[in-house]
Design an enzyme around this catalytic site. Structure first.
Site, mmCIF file in Angstrom:
data_model
loop_
_atom_site.group_PDB
_atom_site.id
_atom_site.type_symbol
_atom_site.label_atom_id
_atom_site.label_comp_id
_atom_site.label_asym_id
_atom_site.label_seq_id
_atom_site.Cartn_x
_atom_site.Cartn_y
_atom_site.Cartn_z
ATOM 1 N N HIS A 1 10.701 59.627 56.051
ATOM 2 C CA HIS A 1 9.305 59.803 55.644
ATOM 3 C C HIS A 1 8.395 59.923 56.862
ATOM 4 O O HIS A 1 7.533 59.075 57.103
ATOM 5 C CB HIS A 1 8.873 58.643 54.722
ATOM 6 C CG HIS A 1 7.444 58.772 54.293
ATOM 7 N ND1 HIS A 1 7.003 59.782 53.469
ATOM 8 C CD2 HIS A 1 6.345 58.045 54.592
ATOM 9 C CE1 HIS A 1 5.701 59.667 53.279
ATOM 10 N NE2 HIS A 1 5.271 58.615 53.952
ATOM 11 N N ASP B 1 6.517 62.293 48.839
ATOM 12 C CA ASP B 1 7.003 63.574 49.360
ATOM 13 C C ASP B 1 7.478 64.464 48.205
ATOM 14 O O ASP B 1 7.254 65.680 48.204
ATOM 15 C CB ASP B 1 8.138 63.335 50.369
ATOM 16 C CG ASP B 1 7.676 62.469 51.526
ATOM 17 O OD1 ASP B 1 6.568 62.700 52.039
ATOM 18 O OD2 ASP B 1 8.419 61.533 51.904
HETATM 19 N N1 LIG Z 1 5.399 55.390 51.759
HETATM 20 C C1 LIG Z 1 4.427 56.261 51.638
HETATM 21 O O1 LIG Z 1 4.626 57.389 51.193
HETATM 22 C C2 LIG Z 1 3.021 55.869 52.001
HETATM 23 C C3 LIG Z 1 1.938 56.640 51.548
HETATM 24 C C4 LIG Z 1 0.660 56.238 51.871
HETATM 25 C C5 LIG Z 1 0.446 55.095 52.647
HETATM 26 N N2 LIG Z 1 1.507 54.378 53.069
HETATM 27 C C6 LIG Z 1 1.333 53.153 53.857
HETATM 28 O O2 LIG Z 1 0.943 52.087 53.004
HETATM 29 C C7 LIG Z 1 0.254 51.097 53.760
HETATM 30 C C8 LIG Z 1 -1.037 50.669 53.053
HETATM 31 O O3 LIG Z 1 -1.935 51.735 52.966
HETATM 32 P P1 LIG Z 1 -3.392 51.524 52.319
HETATM 33 O O4 LIG Z 1 -4.085 52.820 52.388
HETATM 34 O O5 LIG Z 1 -3.264 50.840 50.998
HETATM 35 O O6 LIG Z 1 -4.036 50.509 53.369
HETATM 36 P P2 LIG Z 1 -5.267 49.506 53.122
HETATM 37 O O7 LIG Z 1 -5.685 49.024 54.448
HETATM 38 O O8 LIG Z 1 -6.288 50.143 52.249
HETATM 39 O O9 LIG Z 1 -4.610 48.323 52.285
HETATM 40 C C9 LIG Z 1 -3.642 47.501 52.819
HETATM 41 C C10 LIG Z 1 -3.768 46.142 52.185
HETATM 42 O O10 LIG Z 1 -2.767 45.308 52.741
HETATM 43 C C11 LIG Z 1 -3.328 44.031 52.873
HETATM 44 N N3 LIG Z 1 -2.592 43.217 53.833
HETATM 45 C C12 LIG Z 1 -2.627 43.222 55.173
HETATM 46 N N4 LIG Z 1 -1.827 42.273 55.661
HETATM 47 C C13 LIG Z 1 -1.241 41.672 54.602
HETATM 48 C C14 LIG Z 1 -0.310 40.619 54.450
HETATM 49 N N5 LIG Z 1 0.214 39.979 55.507
HETATM 50 N N6 LIG Z 1 0.033 40.257 53.202
HETATM 51 C C15 LIG Z 1 -0.469 40.894 52.135
HETATM 52 N N7 LIG Z 1 -1.363 41.899 52.216
HETATM 53 C C16 LIG Z 1 -1.727 42.273 53.436
HETATM 54 C C17 LIG Z 1 -4.764 44.283 53.327
HETATM 55 O O11 LIG Z 1 -5.584 43.153 53.123
HETATM 56 C C18 LIG Z 1 -5.127 45.470 52.463
HETATM 57 O O12 LIG Z 1 -5.714 45.048 51.251
HETATM 58 C C19 LIG Z 1 0.018 51.717 55.139
HETATM 59 O O13 LIG Z 1 0.996 51.237 56.036
HETATM 60 C C20 LIG Z 1 0.240 53.198 54.889
HETATM 61 O O14 LIG Z 1 0.620 53.908 56.039
HETATM 62 C C21 LIG Z 1 2.781 54.738 52.760
HETATM 63 O O1 LIG Z 2 0.537 59.931 56.247
HETATM 64 C C1 LIG Z 2 0.390 58.712 56.196
HETATM 65 O O2 LIG Z 2 0.128 58.034 57.185
HETATM 66 C C2 LIG Z 2 0.501 58.014 54.871
HETATM 67 C C3 LIG Z 2 1.711 58.407 54.091
HETATM 68 O O3 LIG Z 2 2.900 58.188 54.780
HETATM 69 C C4 LIG Z 2 1.647 59.794 53.535
HETATM 70 O O4 LIG Z 2 2.656 60.505 53.575
HETATM 71 O O5 LIG Z 2 0.593 60.165 52.996
#
Ligand SMILES: NC(=O)c1ccc[n+]([C@@H]2O[C@H](COP(=O)([O-])OP(=O)(O)OC[C@H]3O[C@@H](n4cnc5c(N)ncnc54)[C@H](O)[C@@H]3O)[C@@H](O)[C@H]2O)c1
Ligand SMILES: O=C(O)C[C@H](O)C(=O)O
Length: 372
Positions: free
Chosen positions: A220, A193
């Site tokens: 968030h 953010d």
């Molecule tokens: N905080 C933030 O600002 C923010 C920003 C973007 C995404 N996210 C979040 O981050 C998370 C991941 O996003 P992504 O795009 O990398 O998803 P993705 O699906 O590409 O990757 C997630 C990974 O987690 C792994 N996984 C699933 N279960 C697991 C477990 N029990 N143990 C270990 N690994 C496991 C999967 O195998 C995969 O490789 C999502 O929940 C998304 O919403 C948060």
């Molecule tokens: O928007 C989402 O679901 C992923 C993440 O929290 C973001 O802010 O990009």
């Protein structure tokens, strides 16, 4: 080394095996990696990424491998961890990289870590809210946090998995139950953010985004993301139209990416950048650097809510100080009320203390039936 000597023949034989995957290389080479003289990882911090093979995990692993403060980098996932590890491990930077695949290897992945970064979990698709991810991701976060309790209870935890507004309280509850909870060490990552706010504000002002710092407080998701545009550094002013445009774009930056990716996930590259920046700040704090301040979603007394994102000062033990919000203008005061109302409406928060809620909520089933 003499040409034609036994040593040179060995090296030639090793080179002829460089094409097979790493697991085969270990078996077929005369010189196994375990026998190499350099073990690496002499000084610096030990960092684990849980969910390292994912959209965020892979570029984050790359960025952490480039961080000179990291001496050991553990990459854990339930799929594809060996491939990502083999790939990243060939980068000639200081950190020693090790891969761990699946639940049986979780404890080895976590043993002795200083910092654990968690991007494990499912991302949004268009039309979903972050809260729609709760049923799956809360269970994943619970399992991973139980591993942390056992293997590195003193580690700093950077929690990325969504919905951050709920996964952080869930993680806190797991640690409390185990008797290892230290609120200073659990940080929800809201850095994206701030990264977005800095970029969008710089665009409006026509300046370099690297020179901009916008505090973003609250949480968030949607209106809980509250940019404090009156506190932008360097000091500047905005028209009411600019404030409205910027607030809306910052609050909906995640959805902008989810829609642009059209079903292929949410922000990964900008998130990896933000997570690496935040992890670096945590490591600098651990090293004892003075004046390391970033925004994060943490246990807080800044408002009446138990968790809230605001500027925090990072130090040797994690969060050394949660900083006050500072003076807000009328628009921001109204935004703060909306953010607090939304945050306090998260049913998980109200229910966390109910007997059996943690188990039920993290079982992947719908938890609404047991809500008070
Ligand atoms: N905080 C933030 O600002 C923010 C920003 C973007 C995404 N996210 C979040 O981050 C998370 C991941 O996003 P992504 O795009 O990398 O998803 P993705 O699906 O590409 O990757 C997630 C990974 O987690 C792994 N996984 C699933 N279960 C697991 C477990 N029990 N143990 C270990 N690994 C496991 C999967 O195998 C995969 O490789 C999502 O929940 C998304 O919403 C948060
Ligand atoms: O928007 C989402 O679901 C992923 C993440 O929290 C973001 O802010 O990009």
């Amino acid at each position: 080394m003499q040409p034609g000597s036994e040593a040179s023949r060995r090296i030639a034989r090793i080179n002829s095996h460089l094409h097979p995957p790493v697991s085969q290389l270990e078996e077929t080479s005369l010189l196994r990696r375990a026998d190499c003289r350099s073990k690496g990882g002499a000084s610096g911090f030990k960092v684990a990424i849980l969910g390292a093979a994912g959209g965020i995990g892979q570029p984050l692993a790359l960025l952490m491998k480039m961080n000179p403060l990291v001496s050991v980098l553990h990459l854990y996932d339930v799929v594809n961890a060996p491939g990502v590890t083999a790939d990243i491990s060939h980068m000639n930077t200081g950190a020693v990289v090790r891969g761990f695949l699946g639940q049986p290897q979780l404890e080895d992945a976590l043993a002795g870590m200083d910092l654990v970064i968690i991007p494990a979990g499912v991302p949004r698709k268009p039309g979903m809210t972050r809260d729609d991810l709760f049923n799956i991701n809360a269970g994943i976060v619970k399992t991973l946090c139980e591993g942390i309790v056992k293997c590195c209870p003193k580690a700093i935890v950077n929690l990325i998995s969504n919905p951050v507004n709920s996964t952080v309280p869930i993680a806190a509850e797991v640690f409390k139950k185990a008797g290892t909870y230290d609120s200073k060490r659990l940080l929800g990552v809201t850095m994206l953010d701030v990264v977005r706010a800095n970029t969008f504000v710089a665009e409006v002002l026509g300046i370099d985004p690297r020179d901009v710092n916008v505090p973003v407080v609250g949480g968030h998701a949607g209106v809980t993301i509250l940019p404090l545009l009156s506190q932008v550094s360097p000091p500047c002013s905005f028209t009411p139209e600019e404030i409205s445009y910027l607030t809306d774009r910052i609050q909906n930056g995640g959805t902008e990416v989810v829609e642009a990716k059209a079903g292929a996930g949410s922000a990964t590259l900008s998130m990896a950048f933000a997570a690496a920046k935040f992890a670096d700040a945590c490591l600098r704090g651990l090293r004892g650097d003075a004046g390391v301040v970033e925004c994060s979603f943490v246990a807080s007394q800044v408002t009446e809510l138990p968790f809230f994102a605001s500027k925090v000062r990072l130090g040797r033990f994690g969060v050394e100080e949660v900083l006050p919000l500072g003076p807000l203008n009328e628009f921001e005061r109204a935004g703060l009320e909306k953010a607090k109302k939304e945050l306090s409406s998260y049913c998980q928060w109200r229910c966390l203390s109910l007997p059996g809620f943690l188990e039920h909520a993290t079982s992947g089933k719908d938890y609404s039936g047991i809500m008070a």
